[in-house]
Design a protein around this motif. Structure first.
Motif, PDB file in Angstrom:
ATOM      1  N   PHE A 103      -7.640   1.283   5.768  1.00 14.96           N
ATOM      2  CA  PHE A 103      -7.995   0.244   4.804  1.00 14.96           C
ATOM      3  C   PHE A 103      -7.719  -1.141   5.387  1.00 14.96           C
ATOM      4  CE2 PHE A 103      -6.429  -2.662   1.503  1.00 14.96           C
ATOM      5  CZ  PHE A 103      -7.578  -2.806   0.750  1.00 14.96           C
ATOM      6  N   LEU A 104      -6.557  -1.314   5.991  1.00 13.00           N
ATOM      7  CA  LEU A 104      -6.218  -2.616   6.569  1.00 13.00           C
ATOM      8  C   LEU A 104      -7.162  -2.981   7.714  1.00 13.00           C
ATOM      9  CD1 LEU A 104      -2.324  -2.483   6.541  1.00 13.00           C
ATOM     10  CD2 LEU A 104      -3.829  -3.823   5.076  1.00 13.00           C
ATOM     11  N   LYS A 105      -7.514  -2.013   8.538  1.00 13.38           N
ATOM     12  CA  LYS A 105      -8.452  -2.277   9.633  1.00 13.38           C
ATOM     13  C   LYS A 105      -9.825  -2.671   9.090  1.00 13.38           C
ATOM     14  CE  LYS A 105      -6.003   0.878  12.635  1.00 13.38           C
ATOM     15  NZ  LYS A 105      -5.955   2.243  13.141  1.00 13.38           N
TER      16      LYS A 105
ATOM     17  N   LEU B 145       0.854  -1.187   0.000  1.00 13.89           N
ATOM     18  CA  LEU B 145       0.000   0.000   0.000  1.00 13.89           C
ATOM     19  C   LEU B 145       0.887   1.234   0.000  1.00 13.89           C
ATOM     20  CD1 LEU B 145      -2.668  -1.032   2.653  1.00 13.89           C
ATOM     21  CD2 LEU B 145      -2.889  -1.047   0.176  1.00 13.89           C
ATOM     22  N   LEU B 146       0.769   2.005  -1.041  1.00 14.89           N
ATOM     23  CA  LEU B 146       1.533   3.242  -1.158  1.00 14.89           C
ATOM     24  C   LEU B 146       0.587   4.421  -1.014  1.00 14.89           C
ATOM     25  CD1 LEU B 146       3.718   2.320  -4.263  1.00 14.89           C
ATOM     26  CD2 LEU B 146       4.366   2.201  -1.862  1.00 14.89           C
ATOM     27  N   GLY B 147       1.066   5.454  -0.412  1.00 10.55           N
ATOM     28  CA  GLY B 147       0.260   6.660  -0.290  1.00 10.55           C
ATOM     29  C   GLY B 147       0.901   7.617   0.686  1.00 10.55           C
ATOM     30  N   ALA B 148       0.478   8.851   0.593  1.00 13.85           N
ATOM     31  CA  ALA B 148       0.988   9.891   1.484  1.00 13.85           C
ATOM     32  C   ALA B 148       0.535   9.615   2.907  1.00 13.85           C
ATOM     33  CB  ALA B 148       0.468  11.248   1.014  1.00 13.85           C
ATOM     34  N   GLY B 149       1.189  10.243   3.845  1.00 10.52           N
ATOM     35  CA  GLY B 149       0.793  10.124   5.233  1.00 10.52           C
ATOM     36  C   GLY B 149      -0.646  10.535   5.424  1.00 10.52           C
ATOM     37  N   GLU B 150      -1.352   9.811   6.280  1.00  9.44           N
ATOM     38  CA  GLU B 150      -2.752  10.096   6.595  1.00  9.44           C
ATOM     39  C   GLU B 150      -3.680   9.926   5.391  1.00  9.44           C
ATOM     40  OE1 GLU B 150      -3.634  10.496   9.714  1.00  9.44           O
ATOM     41  OE2 GLU B 150      -1.552  10.522  10.346  1.00  9.44           O
ATOM     42  N   SER B 151      -3.285   9.084   4.419  1.00  6.74           N
ATOM     43  CA  SER B 151      -4.148   8.877   3.252  1.00  6.74           C
ATOM     44  C   SER B 151      -5.106   7.701   3.428  1.00  6.74           C
ATOM     45  CB  SER B 151      -3.295   8.673   1.997  1.00  6.74           C
ATOM     46  OG  SER B 151      -2.546   7.477   2.102  1.00  6.74           O
TER      47      SER B 151
END
Length: 179
Positions: A64-66, A53-59
């Motif tokens: 999503f995992l939860k 999973l790639l993305g900026a902080g707090e994205s």
């Protein structure tokens, strides 16, 4: 002449015990066990699904995992919920600090001037203090700020700042609803 030669099955049984000393036989047994374990692990890894999973902080990567954990029936037990409380308390304090700061920078007046004191109190909270060790805040510390946080959230100036959140970075509070 072929009558006196041992069969292959006889050799498989005899060779490890007849021709090898005890240490060598033990090493062969351990080697075979390691090979079996590697084979089992290989099967497990083939079935394993890996996601990067790639993305900026707090994205929303952790969110999503939860959500995937909940969707697939692995709900959070009581201990996991208790562990998240400190993080939630910390995020509420940090989020309110951002809102108080944004209200001031956006020149939004307080709905109730008495909330200036609550705002000052929340802004004086040191988010890098020992109270916030590992990004978690103890419940007793949070409860000392609960009255101020409730009053601030009810303030029309803070609500106005929240409505204008696209103009500044408000981390973690974007899913809050007004009451």
């Amino acid at each position: 002449m072929a009558d006196f030669l041992p069969t292959r099955s006889m050799l498989k049984v005899c060779l490890p015990t007849c021709l090898l000393n005890a240490g060598e036989a033990d090493q062969i047994r351990k080697s075979k066990e390691i090979d079996r374990n590697l084979s089992r692990e290989k099967t497990y890894v083939k079935r394993l699904v890996k996601i990067l999973l790639l993305g900026a902080g707090e994205s929303g990567k952790s969110t999503f995992l939860k959500q995937m954990r909940i969707i697939h029936g692995q709900d959070f037990d009581q201990q996991a919920r208790e562990d998240f409380k400190g993080t939630i308390y910390s995020n509420v304090i940090k989020g309110m600090r951002v809102l108080v700061d944004a209200r001031e920078k956006l020149h939004i007046p307080w709905g109730d001037e008495n909330n200036q004191q609550h705002g000052d109190r929340v802004m004086a909270f040191d988010t890098r203090s020992a109270k916030m060790a590992n990004g978690q805040l103890e419940m007793l510390v949070f409860l000392q700020y609960a009255k101020a946080l409730k009053a601030l959230w009810a303030d029309s100036g803070i609500q106005n700042a929240y409505d204008r959140r696209r103009e500044f970075q408000l981390v973690g509070l974007t899913r809050l609803k007004r009451r």
